[in-house]
Write a protein that holds these residues in place. Sequence first.
Motif, PDB file in Angstrom:
ATOM      1  N   PHE A 153      42.623  33.106  43.154  1.00  0.00           N
ATOM      2  CA  PHE A 153      41.583  33.038  42.178  1.00  0.00           C
ATOM      3  C   PHE A 153      40.155  33.546  42.736  1.00  0.00           C
ATOM      4  N   LYS A 154      39.477  34.311  41.974  1.00  0.00           N
ATOM      5  CA  LYS A 154      38.254  34.833  42.428  1.00  0.00           C
ATOM      6  C   LYS A 154      37.496  35.229  41.180  1.00  0.00           C
ATOM      7  N   VAL A 155      36.188  34.938  41.189  1.00  0.00           N
ATOM      8  CA  VAL A 155      35.103  35.526  40.019  1.00  0.00           C
ATOM      9  C   VAL A 155      34.910  36.998  40.501  1.00  0.00           C
ATOM     10  N   VAL A 156      35.096  37.695  39.472  1.00  0.00           N
ATOM     11  CA  VAL A 156      35.054  39.227  39.570  1.00  0.00           C
ATOM     12  C   VAL A 156      34.178  39.953  38.408  1.00  0.00           C
ATOM     13  N   GLY A 172      36.830  35.247  35.513  1.00  0.00           N
ATOM     14  CA  GLY A 172      37.808  34.657  36.455  1.00  0.00           C
ATOM     15  C   GLY A 172      39.007  35.625  36.379  1.00  0.00           C
ATOM     16  N   ASN A 173      39.711  35.654  37.618  1.00  0.00           N
ATOM     17  CA  ASN A 173      40.845  36.692  38.126  1.00  0.00           C
ATOM     18  C   ASN A 173      41.628  36.007  38.868  1.00  0.00           C
ATOM     19  N   ASP A 204      31.944  30.311  31.646  1.00  0.00           N
ATOM     20  CA  ASP A 204      31.779  31.549  31.296  1.00  0.00           C
ATOM     21  C   ASP A 204      31.600  32.648  32.585  1.00  0.00           C
ATOM     22  N   PHE A 205      31.611  31.939  33.948  1.00  0.00           N
ATOM     23  CA  PHE A 205      31.673  32.425  34.897  1.00  0.00           C
ATOM     24  C   PHE A 205      30.442  33.569  35.136  1.00  0.00           C
TER      25      PHE A 205
END
Length: 181
Positions: free
Chosen positions: A43-46, A61-62, A26-27
């Motif tokens: 990829f990165k969490v944003v 997630g991006n 769920d980030f």
Amino acid sequence: NKEDNTNGENNQPEEPKEQVSRVFEDFEGEGKLSWTAADGCSFKVVDNPSKTGINTTDKVGNVTAGGAKWEFTWSTGFGATEDSFDFVDFSKDGYIVKVDVYSPKANSPVYLKFEGVDVPAVEITTVTTTKVNEWETLEFDYEPYQMVDGAYKNFVILFDAGVEGAGGEEFYFDNVRLCKE
């Protein structure tokens, strides 16, 4: 005495509640899994680009496309924890994986694959996005496949799978979960 399953407003039937057995990712906070991008994407969490509709969470997630045909993002971090795939009992917990997706285009193929040790990978390649810049839930039904309980170690997702492009398109995903229905 007939049971009333309406919500009282305009006498519309209520939407059935999702039967979530397990949330894989769920980030929020530290996240549950480690994610890696490959073959050209990143990829990165944003921050959630649109806290509306079905997804009002803070983090997502991006995946930014690099333009390659088969770029993918995969998860690691499976261990001896209650939330690891080691403990997934598909026959008990369900076979439907749902993922909230925010895509820059409709009709974009999204592939979802489970990989394991000593078992063949199981990939669903028939799901596409239907909305543009709006959250939607995509469903991947693994029931027709012979899923081996506790055998899968990696979770792989491909956005715009099999499509070569200029790159730079951003796809977002969140709330990866296993459901009974």
